[in-house]
Design an enzyme around this catalytic site. Sequence first.
Site, PDB file in Angstrom:
ATOM      1  CB  CYS A   6      45.600  27.172  40.179  1.00  4.43           C
ATOM      2  SG  CYS A   6      44.838  27.980  41.583  1.00  4.43           S
ATOM      3  NE  ARG A   9      44.407  25.560  34.408  1.00  6.23           N
ATOM      4  CZ  ARG A   9      43.637  24.517  34.144  1.00  6.23           C
ATOM      5  NH1 ARG A   9      43.394  24.190  32.903  1.00  6.23           N
ATOM      6  NH2 ARG A   9      43.103  23.820  35.098  1.00  6.23           N
ATOM      7  CD1 TRP A  23      40.612  33.103  39.951  1.00  7.12           C
ATOM      8  CD2 TRP A  23      39.820  31.522  41.317  1.00  7.12           C
ATOM      9  NE1 TRP A  23      39.312  33.406  40.231  1.00  7.12           N
ATOM     10  CE2 TRP A  23      38.796  32.463  41.069  1.00  7.12           C
ATOM     11  CE3 TRP A  23      39.549  30.453  42.159  1.00  7.12           C
ATOM     12  CZ2 TRP A  23      37.524  32.359  41.616  1.00  7.12           C
ATOM     13  CZ3 TRP A  23      38.272  30.346  42.716  1.00  7.12           C
ATOM     14  CH2 TRP A  23      37.280  31.286  42.431  1.00  7.12           C
ATOM     15  CG  ASN A  51      46.487  23.720  39.716  1.00  4.98           C
ATOM     16  OD1 ASN A  51      47.100  24.666  40.203  1.00  4.98           O
ATOM     17  ND2 ASN A  51      46.434  23.472  38.421  1.00  4.98           N
ATOM     18  N   GLY A  52      43.706  22.901  43.140  1.00 10.87           N
ATOM     19  CA  GLY A  52      42.631  22.169  43.805  1.00 10.87           C
ATOM     20  C   GLY A  52      42.393  22.702  45.202  1.00 10.87           C
ATOM     21  CD  GLU A  68      26.930  33.149  26.628  1.00 13.26           C
ATOM     22  OE1 GLU A  68      26.591  32.741  27.745  1.00 13.26           O
ATOM     23  OE2 GLU A  68      28.121  33.273  26.300  1.00 13.26           O
ATOM     24  CE  LYS A  96      30.491  35.340  27.398  1.00  9.89           C
ATOM     25  NZ  LYS A  96      30.571  33.914  27.272  1.00  9.89           N
ATOM     26  CD  GLU A 129      32.937  35.821  31.523  1.00  8.07           C
ATOM     27  OE1 GLU A 129      32.151  35.759  30.550  1.00  8.07           O
ATOM     28  OE2 GLU A 129      33.627  34.868  31.904  1.00  8.07           O
ATOM     29  CG  HIS A 142       4.687  40.408  35.577  1.00  8.66           C
ATOM     30  ND1 HIS A 142       3.342  40.486  35.836  1.00  8.66           N
ATOM     31  CD2 HIS A 142       4.803  40.001  34.295  1.00  8.66           C
ATOM     32  CE1 HIS A 142       2.662  40.099  34.760  1.00  8.66           C
ATOM     33  NE2 HIS A 142       3.540  39.808  33.795  1.00  8.66           N
ATOM     34  CE  LYS A 179      38.289  29.381  28.464  1.00  9.42           C
ATOM     35  NZ  LYS A 179      37.120  30.124  27.928  1.00  9.42           N
TER      36      LYS A 179
HETATM   37  O1  M6R Z   1      34.811  24.835  30.901  1.00 12.69           O
HETATM   38  P1  M6R Z   1      33.337  24.946  31.077  1.00 12.69           P
HETATM   39  O2  M6R Z   1      32.605  25.111  29.786  1.00 12.69           O
HETATM   40  O3  M6R Z   1      32.750  23.839  31.907  1.00 12.69           O
HETATM   41  O4  M6R Z   1      33.124  26.285  31.897  1.00 12.69           O
HETATM   42  C1  M6R Z   1      31.860  26.676  32.344  1.00 12.69           C
HETATM   43  C2  M6R Z   1      31.848  28.118  32.780  1.00 12.69           C
HETATM   44  O5  M6R Z   1      32.742  28.318  33.827  1.00 12.69           O
HETATM   45  C3  M6R Z   1      32.198  29.076  31.631  1.00 12.69           C
HETATM   46  O6  M6R Z   1      31.362  28.891  30.539  1.00 12.69           O
HETATM   47  C4  M6R Z   1      32.082  30.537  32.112  1.00 12.69           C
HETATM   48  O7  M6R Z   1      30.750  30.839  32.406  1.00 12.69           O
HETATM   49  C5  M6R Z   1      32.648  31.499  31.062  1.00 12.69           C
HETATM   50  N1  M6R Z   1      33.728  32.235  31.637  1.00 12.69           N
HETATM   51  C6  M6R Z   1      31.678  32.506  30.583  1.00 12.69           C
HETATM   52  O8  M6R Z   1      32.219  33.273  29.561  1.00 12.69           O
END
Ligand code: M6R
Length: 606
Positions: free
Chosen positions: A2, A27, A77, A101-102, A483, A487, A490, A506, A601
């Site tokens: 948010c 965000r 969000w 927010n929160g 990773e 990616k 996502e 396995h 984000k």
């Molecule tokens: O701001 P942060 O690095 O703490 O965020 C952690 C994760 O939320 C962030 O890396 C998330 O996994 C990414 N969207 C992945 O691309």
Amino acid sequence: MCGIIGYIGKDNSVKHLIEGLRALEYRGYDSAGVAFFDKENALMRVKAEGRLANVEAKLANVPEAAGSHCGIGHTRWATHGAPSDTNSHPHGTAALQIVHNGIIENHVELKAELVALGYTFESDTDTEIAAKLLDYYYKQESNAPDAISRLTGRLRGSYALGILFEVEPNKIYAVRKDSPLIIGIGKGENFIASDITAILRSTRDYYQLEEGELATVTADSIEISCNGKQIVKERKTALWDVEAAERGGYAHFMLKEIHEEPEAMIKTLRPRIKDMLPDFSDEKLDTSALAKVERLHIVACGTAMHAGLIARGLFESLARIPVEVEIASEFRYNDPIIDESDLVIIISQSGETADSLAALRLAKEKGAHTLAIVNVTGSSIAREADSVLYTLAGPEIAVASTKAYTVQTSLLSLLAVECAMLRGRINESAARELVTELYERAPKAVAEMIDRADEVKAIAEEIKTCEDLFFIGRGADYYLSSEGSLKLKEISYIHSEAYAAGELKHGTISLVVPGIPVIALCTVPSLIEKMGSNIREVTARGANAIAVSFKDVPEANKTVIIPTIDPRLAFLPAVTVLQLLAYYTSVARGCDVDKPRNLAKSVTVE
Ligand code: M6R
């Protein structure tokens, strides 16, 4: 998670709110809204489900917006209640409007009280409950600061609140707890914002609002008080400028941010290298903690956690320290065994991730020394950790984290060398060789892969229609696979799994069917032969194996050849390949690259 913006000043406030929300949309982006005073000082509200454009379309039919001078805005969000017009912020009553927010954790209990008092609710949000509780206290107190103070005394959970009172058209109030909020300082205009990027077009100067402080913002003044007493705050200036937070001609922020990797690596490493050796002497970093530490815990979420996995390999092999890498959201509930002899490293791009922040607080409670590796200056994790090392990647706007991972792993590699030296595990000349590779060779290797993006784009075309995919690797390549897989899923919505290459047979190899793409990371020289066998196991079942390696991998259907570099740092050019693969696959599938569905984000809720 948010975003909040507020503007008061000589300009049209709605214009600033929309500009700010556009910058904050990364965000959270499932609904948005604004509340503002028109030129007759009537308090109005416009909100809509979906992207910001929907609010803009509604505003086009609200002529009063043109005369506004003060307002607050929010991009959401969803946590409590589905994305909808009604659940969008602001929420309020005839007397006030708030953006939040929160998460208010005791919302059920508060709502029951309010219902008993005769309040009714139109949304499913915790925010509307906070708004109506504020309304109730405002009716009793008849003044904003006391009403706000009674409200915050009742709220459990996290909040950043921007508040407008109908009878005070020349003021914005703001408070926060465990959710960031800054007060932007302009000339004849001032702002509130959850994130500096929202106000960079107008100012880089701001005050950081702390828990327990109340900001009262007018066009010409900012008063910050704590327990009713005015306090003097330190004025801060953001390091980032507006260009850094804009797309600058790239089709997407993600592509721009991948292109920024080589420079971000150099910027992050340069101040910490002297005579080609690590030098953290300017950092207020307690190196004695590094020298003595008996066990290292690395705690983070998502991509930052994957950066921690890469770091584990380096700390263990170079410095011979046992390292645990833990998912922040699990850390607290596993009753971790930590004491004063441990060092806990929290990695976070935003510095606001709720689970990582909670893990940091627990580690401190248990007496461990804590070190934050953070990108956003002045963020909660940076402020609360015992020591902080900033990554200097500049703002990362795309939801998919790319350059943050590259700089986190680069910085952690340098720290691992420092740690190995402090513990007498590596001599100066070996350290110097590795640091030279990291500082001089690695950014060039990453840049070379960016220049060769078309090779990766062709592979994206090959895989764009698949439904499932595997990433496999051994050792550091397995961590890298995690990773690459995150990616891709996502932002392209292709289901993928990262597997330790030797583990596939396995059980999970039953999912390998003819045509399934298998991305095989082969950058660890001692494991390439074994990887060859694992690749054969999948190609024998019809998989399309695509290797990433220093040289052609004959067992695979094709190899993306990465530049020669010390294999301990091969993850750097290799991850760029994986990021580009995710990017081009997402583009080829017509996905919203920078704002993938269901995500935000910065994850400031647990
Ligand atoms: O701001 P942060 O690095 O703490 O965020 C952690 C994760 O939320 C962030 O890396 C998330 O996994 C990414 N969207 C992945 O691309």
